[in-house]
Scaffold this motif. Structure first.
Motif: not given
Length: 139
Positions: A81, A120, A130
């Motif tokens: 991420s 998120m 995030l």
């Protein structure tokens, strides 16, 4: 604190070993919090798994890692991420609003057990983001 953008790696139960390995490669300051320490409710078997690992290398690189919670899918190859973090609440909320447009919010940007605001989402292109706002109040 400036806003930071850095990779956030997800693992399937071996985040501690991975982040400690990266620490041996890059050096620097390593902090690790388990799900139990972070106040996140999970099964007792998961209490020692890594909720958040953070490495700040001696060269200034930031790398974060966590064990994927059991209620979320873990897919090797898709286990990264992008993390946006800092204390500039208006800036980070602006990024959140723009990134969430047309996307899928997985966890709303709200007060987290560790005292920050955290959320998120997957943007409209499928990229996982995030967002953590240090010390931010309730939303």
């Amino acid at each position: 604190m400036p806003t930071r953008l850095n990779p956030y790696l997800n693992f399937n139960g071996n985040a501690r070993q991975a982040i400690e390995f990266y620490h041996s490669v890059f050096g620097g300051e390593l902090t690790i919090s388990t799900y139990a320490e972070g106040g996140m409710p999970h099964a007792p078997a998961d209490k020692d798994k890594i909720m958040h690992g953070q490495l700040i290398s001696t060269s200034g690189y930031w790398l974060m890692a966590a064990d994927t919670p059991p209620e979320m899918p873990f897919t090797p190859g898709n286990n990264i991420s992008v993390s946006l973090s800092g204390d500039n609440e208006p800036e980070l909320r602006g990024y959140w609003e723009k990134l969430s447009a047309g996307g899928n919010v997985m966890m709303p940007l709200d007060r987290a057990p560790w005292g920050d605001s955290f959320g998120m989402l997957n943007d409209k292109f499928g990229i996982s983001w995030l967002v953590n706002i240090a010390g931010a109040g309730n939303t």
